[in-house]
Design a protein around this motif. Structure first.
Motif, mmCIF file in Angstrom:
data_model
loop_
_atom_site.group_PDB
_atom_site.id
_atom_site.type_symbol
_atom_site.label_atom_id
_atom_site.label_comp_id
_atom_site.label_asym_id
_atom_site.label_seq_id
_atom_site.Cartn_x
_atom_site.Cartn_y
_atom_site.Cartn_z
ATOM 1 N N ALA A 49 0.845 -1.183 0.000
ATOM 2 C CA ALA A 49 0.000 0.000 0.000
ATOM 3 C C ALA A 49 0.881 1.232 0.000
ATOM 4 C CB ALA A 49 -0.934 0.023 1.215
ATOM 5 N N THR A 58 -4.780 7.007 -0.370
ATOM 6 C CA THR A 58 -4.161 5.699 -0.177
ATOM 7 C C THR A 58 -4.437 4.783 -1.354
ATOM 8 O OG1 THR A 58 -6.073 4.844 1.038
ATOM 9 C CG2 THR A 58 -4.333 5.901 2.316
ATOM 10 N N TYR A 59 -3.507 3.867 -1.596
ATOM 11 C CA TYR A 59 -3.601 2.931 -2.714
ATOM 12 C C TYR A 59 -3.209 1.538 -2.231
ATOM 13 C CZ TYR A 59 -3.614 7.296 -5.343
ATOM 14 O OH TYR A 59 -3.906 8.549 -5.813
ATOM 15 N N PRO A 60 -4.149 0.778 -1.693
ATOM 16 C CA PRO A 60 -3.839 -0.582 -1.260
ATOM 17 C C PRO A 60 -3.811 -1.560 -2.427
ATOM 18 C CG PRO A 60 -6.137 -0.119 -0.845
ATOM 19 C CD PRO A 60 -5.548 1.160 -1.373
ATOM 20 N N ASP A 62 -4.593 -5.097 -4.328
ATOM 21 C CA ASP A 62 -5.790 -5.933 -4.331
ATOM 22 C C ASP A 62 -5.694 -7.081 -3.328
ATOM 23 O OD1 ASP A 62 -6.436 -5.678 -7.923
ATOM 24 O OD2 ASP A 62 -6.995 -4.374 -6.261
ATOM 25 N N SER A 63 -4.498 -7.613 -3.129
ATOM 26 C CA SER A 63 -4.322 -8.753 -2.255
ATOM 27 C C SER A 63 -4.595 -8.450 -0.788
ATOM 28 C CB SER A 63 -2.904 -9.320 -2.409
ATOM 29 O OG SER A 63 -1.932 -8.348 -2.065
ATOM 30 N N LYS A 65 -6.598 -5.487 0.119
ATOM 31 C CA LYS A 65 -7.719 -4.560 0.210
ATOM 32 C C LYS A 65 -8.812 -5.133 1.113
ATOM 33 C CE LYS A 65 -8.369 -2.420 -3.540
ATOM 34 N NZ LYS A 65 -8.732 -2.086 -4.944
ATOM 35 N N GLY A 66 -9.280 -4.312 2.043
ATOM 36 C CA GLY A 66 -10.287 -4.745 2.997
ATOM 37 C C GLY A 66 -9.719 -5.335 4.261
ATOM 38 N N ARG A 67 -8.435 -5.656 4.272
ATOM 39 C CA ARG A 67 -7.786 -6.222 5.454
ATOM 40 C C ARG A 67 -6.702 -5.301 6.018
ATOM 41 N NH1 ARG A 67 -4.814 -10.639 5.083
ATOM 42 N NH2 ARG A 67 -4.262 -10.308 2.879
ATOM 43 N N THR A 69 -4.773 -1.447 6.196
ATOM 44 C CA THR A 69 -5.019 -0.026 6.055
ATOM 45 C C THR A 69 -3.732 0.748 6.305
ATOM 46 O OG1 THR A 69 -7.306 -0.268 6.824
ATOM 47 C CG2 THR A 69 -6.373 1.944 6.824
#
Length: 119
Positions: A49, A58-60, A62-63, A65-67, A69
């Motif tokens: 990220a 911010t740019y997380p 895909d692997s 994302k959602g977990r 931050t």
């Protein structure tokens, strides 16, 4: 020169959480992009990220994302990576890195810190 120091790594069970911290020697990251990267055994380094300091965008990956931050503490000039619901495949050495916003390459790197997730 910019000195970056990571902390907060360690061992955790799958489903658990860790918070990584990156502290910097510069007075402000105002003109920088700061990122977290990781490298697992036998694999190439990948971006986790990044964050643009000036506006907090911010740019997380895909692997994660959602977990995971990525966040900033402007007053402390510090960047964090909050990692939740960790999986064994998250096991890697994690690096903090920074570049001036006008640069293309991350030319300042921390020493790295181990994160190990058991199943």
């Amino acid at each position: 020169q910019v000195q970056l120091v990571e902390s907060g790594g360690g061992l955790v069970q799958a489903g658990g959480s860790l918070r990584l911290t990156c502290a910097a020697s510069v007075r402000t990251f105002g003109t920088y992009v700061v990122g977290w990267f990781r490298q697992a055994p036998g694999k190439e380094r990948e971006t986790v990220a990044t964050i643009s300091w000036a506006d907090g965008t911010t740019y997380p990956a895909d692997s994660v994302k959602g977990r995971f931050t990525i966040s900033q503490d402007i007053a402390e000039n510090t960047v964090y990576l909050q990692m939740n619901n960790l999986k064994p495949e998250d096991t890697a050495v994690y690096y903090c890195a920074a570049r001036k916003i006008t640069n293309t390459a991350y030319n300042y790197w921390g020493q790295g810190i181990q994160v190990t997730v058991s199943s």
